[in-house]
Design an enzyme around this catalytic site. Structure first.
Site, PDB file in Angstrom:
ATOM      1  N   GLY A   1       8.311  -4.299  12.464  1.00 44.85           N
ATOM      2  CA  GLY A   1       9.147  -3.351  11.796  1.00 44.85           C
ATOM      3  C   GLY A   1       8.400  -2.268  11.505  1.00 44.85           C
ATOM      4  O   GLY A   1       9.059  -0.997  11.352  1.00 44.85           O
TER       5      GLY A   1
ATOM      6  N   GLY B   1      -7.360  -7.358  15.901  1.00 44.40           N
ATOM      7  CA  GLY B   1      -7.576  -8.634  16.792  1.00 44.40           C
ATOM      8  C   GLY B   1      -8.326  -7.998  17.930  1.00 44.40           C
ATOM      9  O   GLY B   1      -7.712  -7.193  18.489  1.00 44.40           O
TER      10      GLY B   1
ATOM     11  N   ARG C   1       0.773  -1.226   0.202  1.00 42.37           N
ATOM     12  CA  ARG C   1      -0.111  -0.132   0.072  1.00 42.37           C
ATOM     13  C   ARG C   1       0.960   1.255  -0.032  1.00 42.37           C
ATOM     14  O   ARG C   1       0.180   2.401  -0.237  1.00 42.37           O
ATOM     15  CB  ARG C   1      -1.057   0.037   1.354  1.00 42.37           C
ATOM     16  CG  ARG C   1      -2.128  -0.870   0.711  1.00 42.37           C
ATOM     17  CD  ARG C   1      -3.271  -0.296   1.981  1.00 42.37           C
ATOM     18  NE  ARG C   1      -3.071  -1.326   3.172  1.00 42.37           N
ATOM     19  CZ  ARG C   1      -3.503  -1.165   4.233  1.00 42.37           C
ATOM     20  NH1 ARG C   1      -4.404   0.048   4.604  1.00 42.37           N
ATOM     21  NH2 ARG C   1      -3.416  -1.955   5.279  1.00 42.37           N
TER      22      ARG C   1
ATOM     23  N   LYS D   1       8.619  -0.995   2.718  1.00 38.02           N
ATOM     24  CA  LYS D   1       7.884  -0.040   3.676  1.00 38.02           C
ATOM     25  C   LYS D   1       8.681   0.250   4.736  1.00 38.02           C
ATOM     26  O   LYS D   1       8.857   1.379   5.356  1.00 38.02           O
ATOM     27  CB  LYS D   1       6.771  -0.790   3.923  1.00 38.02           C
ATOM     28  CG  LYS D   1       5.825   0.018   5.187  1.00 38.02           C
ATOM     29  CD  LYS D   1       4.586  -0.644   5.453  1.00 38.02           C
ATOM     30  CE  LYS D   1       4.436  -1.922   6.303  1.00 38.02           C
ATOM     31  NZ  LYS D   1       3.244  -2.281   6.722  1.00 38.02           N
TER      32      LYS D   1
ATOM     33  N   ARG E   1      28.324  25.833   5.225  1.00 38.62           N
ATOM     34  CA  ARG E   1      28.579  24.289   4.645  1.00 38.62           C
ATOM     35  C   ARG E   1      29.463  23.631   5.741  1.00 38.62           C
ATOM     36  O   ARG E   1      30.159  24.180   6.524  1.00 38.62           O
ATOM     37  CB  ARG E   1      28.980  24.174   3.348  1.00 38.62           C
ATOM     38  CG  ARG E   1      27.894  24.432   2.635  1.00 38.62           C
ATOM     39  CD  ARG E   1      28.326  24.668   0.968  1.00 38.62           C
ATOM     40  NE  ARG E   1      29.359  23.306   0.551  1.00 38.62           N
ATOM     41  CZ  ARG E   1      30.225  23.534  -0.341  1.00 38.62           C
ATOM     42  NH1 ARG E   1      30.239  24.509  -0.850  1.00 38.62           N
ATOM     43  NH2 ARG E   1      30.902  22.186  -0.741  1.00 38.62           N
TER      44      ARG E   1
HETATM   45  C1  UD1 Z   1      -1.943  -8.518  13.427  1.00 38.87           C
HETATM   46  C2  UD1 Z   1      -2.750  -9.148  14.509  1.00 38.87           C
HETATM   47  C3  UD1 Z   1      -3.705  -8.500  15.237  1.00 38.87           C
HETATM   48  C4  UD1 Z   1      -3.158  -7.130  15.406  1.00 38.87           C
HETATM   49  C5  UD1 Z   1      -2.795  -6.224  14.428  1.00 38.87           C
HETATM   50  C6  UD1 Z   1      -2.061  -5.247  14.836  1.00 38.87           C
HETATM   51  C7  UD1 Z   1      -2.052 -11.633  13.834  1.00 38.87           C
HETATM   52  C8  UD1 Z   1      -2.617 -12.788  13.368  1.00 38.87           C
HETATM   53  N1  UD1 Z   1      -2.881 -10.718  14.007  1.00 38.87           N
HETATM   54  O1  UD1 Z   1      -2.842  -8.523  12.376  1.00 38.87           O
HETATM   55  O2  UD1 Z   1      -4.360  -9.238  16.241  1.00 38.87           O
HETATM   56  O3  UD1 Z   1      -4.466  -6.583  15.764  1.00 38.87           O
HETATM   57  O4  UD1 Z   1      -1.436  -7.154  14.065  1.00 38.87           O
HETATM   58  O5  UD1 Z   1      -1.663  -4.454  13.889  1.00 38.87           O
HETATM   59  O6  UD1 Z   1      -0.843 -11.632  14.431  1.00 38.87           O
HETATM   60  N2  UD1 Z   1       4.344 -10.427   9.068  1.00 38.87           N
HETATM   61  C9  UD1 Z   1       5.334 -11.119   8.393  1.00 38.87           C
HETATM   62  N3  UD1 Z   1       5.179 -12.213   8.138  1.00 38.87           N
HETATM   63  C10 UD1 Z   1       3.995 -12.777   7.919  1.00 38.87           C
HETATM   64  C11 UD1 Z   1       2.852 -11.990   8.330  1.00 38.87           C
HETATM   65  C12 UD1 Z   1       3.084 -10.574   8.694  1.00 38.87           C
HETATM   66  O7  UD1 Z   1       6.602 -10.726   8.717  1.00 38.87           O
HETATM   67  O8  UD1 Z   1       4.005 -13.885   7.297  1.00 38.87           O
HETATM   68  C13 UD1 Z   1       4.673  -9.154   9.534  1.00 38.87           C
HETATM   69  C14 UD1 Z   1       4.285  -8.091   8.796  1.00 38.87           C
HETATM   70  O9  UD1 Z   1       5.533  -7.541   7.957  1.00 38.87           O
HETATM   71  C15 UD1 Z   1       3.767  -6.792   9.364  1.00 38.87           C
HETATM   72  C16 UD1 Z   1       3.181  -7.492  10.964  1.00 38.87           C
HETATM   73  O10 UD1 Z   1       3.903  -8.724  10.833  1.00 38.87           O
HETATM   74  O11 UD1 Z   1       4.456  -6.027   9.793  1.00 38.87           O
HETATM   75  C17 UD1 Z   1       1.697  -7.747  10.848  1.00 38.87           C
HETATM   76  O12 UD1 Z   1       1.030  -8.411   9.918  1.00 38.87           O
HETATM   77  P1  UD1 Z   1      -0.183  -8.250   9.281  1.00 38.87           P
HETATM   78  O13 UD1 Z   1      -0.580  -9.465   8.450  1.00 38.87           O
HETATM   79  O14 UD1 Z   1      -0.335  -6.809   8.860  1.00 38.87           O
HETATM   80  O15 UD1 Z   1      -1.209  -8.652  10.649  1.00 38.87           O
HETATM   81  P2  UD1 Z   1      -2.588  -7.865  10.877  1.00 38.87           P
HETATM   82  O16 UD1 Z   1      -3.637  -8.351   9.929  1.00 38.87           O
HETATM   83  O17 UD1 Z   1      -2.497  -6.355  10.925  1.00 38.87           O
END
Ligand code: UD1
Ligand code: CA
Length: 454
Positions: free
Chosen positions: A100, A136, A14, A21, A329
């Site tokens: 991150g 969540g 996004r 990002k 500078r």
């Molecule tokens: C997650 C939480 C949710 C919480 C939210 C807060 C889970 C299942 N859900 O959801 O309860 O409210 O964060 O923002 O954990 N990432 C990886 N590898 C993956 C998937 C994710 O490194 O396979 C990293 C992503 O880069 C990201 C972070 O984990 O920085 C969160 O992942 P994302 O899939 O956005 O989780 P949410 O659906 O936001």
């Protein structure tokens, strides 16, 4: 003893950018640098970083931080991501999980989470949001946490819950090692949810504790450029408020930006749209006009920096005046009461007490004594196309307007250089140097006139 696992394998599509990002900056520093540095300062034994997309750009950007890398080639969910790092976690009691793209989480909060998990609990950082959609939800029973349900899996009733999972979690290592292999991807997103360990903890009779951030800015995640810009503004406003509380005179806290480490003493006034980068120290009584950029510099007591000036890697002693429209500078050093005026550029130059370079000059690779006056338009010709050379100007010298000082050249004490001179040779003390064509006046000169065509 605890480790931190920082998750950063996601794509961040996004942002619509070729830069991953987590390398986009908040206050001048990549988000992932904020996240990993906070993990380091929290006292973690090892900081693990889980990378996927963009790793070839991310790894070099973090070369100065000691990290244990783990890789996740397919983004199969947060639980799967943590599992990739867990194989490297050895003889550590507790693991704290951070993100991150949640850059402003404080080291103290990480520490607090680690402490909660150290007594055998699962610790979750939660928050109450008036608009909890997307997060969540924390499911409680009689006040006790029982599970986390992801937004996409939540019932209409569960969606009403305003307590949300920030994502930050801490658990005893041995329990994580038991739980993660038991995760399934049997849910709305077909992912291995880290959050499912909460229900496992409940089933195993492990105490579950919630902690909260001290400031909600800590747990804000960034998924889009709008969220990045909004978090940047909120961070800057927060920092402006802290400076105001500490007694700094910021004229408009909404137009004040610090990208680094700024130290300010008492009775300093800062006009609108100033940016401070890197390490900047501002001593007491300084005033800074609008639209100034000040980077890695030390500004001594009672200095005035007027509007639209740029100061970089420079040191000013006391009561100097700089600008408007001055550019200092790297390597500029001004002694007490030096004046550098409008459209003056300086570089690698030391200027002695009370000297003035007031208008339209370039002064580079120079050593300027005390009480020197450099006239309008005078410049040092410090570069011969290959090498840089030094110009020396002794105490009390007066350099006329529009002189070119061709370095290497030494102008001794109390020399006067006539306006428009091109100096290529050294000048002895107490002399007048003239190096320009003499004026000739030709009498009865008739200017050429155009013939009128009929
Ligand atoms: C997650 C939480 C949710 C919480 C939210 C807060 C889970 C299942 N859900 O959801 O309860 O409210 O964060 O923002 O954990 N990432 C990886 N590898 C993956 C998937 C994710 O490194 O396979 C990293 C992503 O880069 C990201 C972070 O984990 O920085 C969160 O992942 P994302 O899939 O956005 O989780 P949410 O659906 O936001
Ligand atoms: Ca997210």
């Amino acid at each position: 003893m605890f480790d931190v696992v920082v998750l950063a394998a996601g794509k961040g599509s996004r942002m619509k950018s070729i830069t991953p990002k987590v390398l986009h900056p908040i206050a001048g520093k990549p988000m992932l640098k904020w996240a990993t540095e906070a993990a380091k300062t929290s006292g973690a034994k090892t900081v693990h970083l889980v990378l996927g997309f963009g790793r070839e750009q991310i790894i070099p950007a973090l070369h100065d931080i000691d990290l244990q890398l783990a890789f996740q080639d397919e983004q199969l969910g947060t639980g799967h991501a943590v599992a990739q790092a867990l194989t490297h976690v050895s003889n550590c009691d507790v693991v704290v999980i951070t993100y991150g793209d949640v850059p402003l989480l404080k080291p103290e909060t990480i520490q607090k989470m680690a402490n909660l998990a150290a007594d055998g609990s699962l610790a979750i950082l939660t928050e109450f949001l008036s608009e909890p959609a997307g997060y969540g939800r924390i499911i409680r029973d009689n006040g006790f946490i029982k599970a986390i349900v992801e937004d996409k899996d939540a019932s209409e009733q569960q969606k009403q819950i305003t307590e949300i999972n920030t994502g930050v979690l801490a658990a005893p290592t041995s329990l994580l090692q038991q739980w993660l292999p038991r995760l399934s991807a049997n849910n709305a997103q077909g992912e291995y949810y880290l959050t499912d360990i909460v229900a496992m903890a409940e089933a195993d009779g492990i105490p579950i504790q919630a902690a909260h951030p001290t400031n909600s800015i800590e747990t804000r995640g960034v998924n889009s450029r709008l969220q990045l810009a909004t978090l940047e503004r909120d961070y800057q406003l927060n920092s402006a408020h802290q400076f105001l509380d500490a007694g700094v005179g910021i004229i408009d806290p909404a137009r004040f930006d610090v990208r680094g480490d700024l130290q300010v003493s008492q009775d300093v006034s800062i006009d609108v749209n100033c940016i401070f980068e890197g390490r900047v120290v501002i001593e007491a009584g300084v005033s800074i006009g609008p639209n100034c950029l000040i980077k890695n510099s030390h500004i001594g007591r009672q200095c005035r920096i007027e509007a639209n000036s740029i100061v970089e890697d420079s040191i000013m002693d006391e009561a100097c005046t700089v600008g408007p429209f001055a550019r200092l500078r790297p390597g500029t050093r001004l002694a007490n009461r030096v004046k550098v005026g409008n459209f003056v550029e300086t570089k690698k130059v030391s200027v002695g007490v009370g000297s003035k370079i007031n208008h339209l000059s370039y002064v580079g690779d120079a050593i300027i004594g005390e009480r020197v006056n450099v006239g309008a338009g005078a410049i040092t010709c410090n570069y011969d196309g290959v090498n840089k050379h030094i110009t020396e100007i002794g105490d009390g010298a007066f350099i006329g307007s529009n002189c070119a000082l061709v370095a290497p050249v030494k102008i001794s004490r109390r020399v006067t250089v006539g306006a428009g001179s091109v100096l290529t040779e050294d000048v002895q003390e107490d002399s007048l140097a003239l190096a320009r064509g003499r004026q000739r006046n030709i009498k009865n000169w008739v200017s050429p006139a155009k013939k009128l065509s009929v």
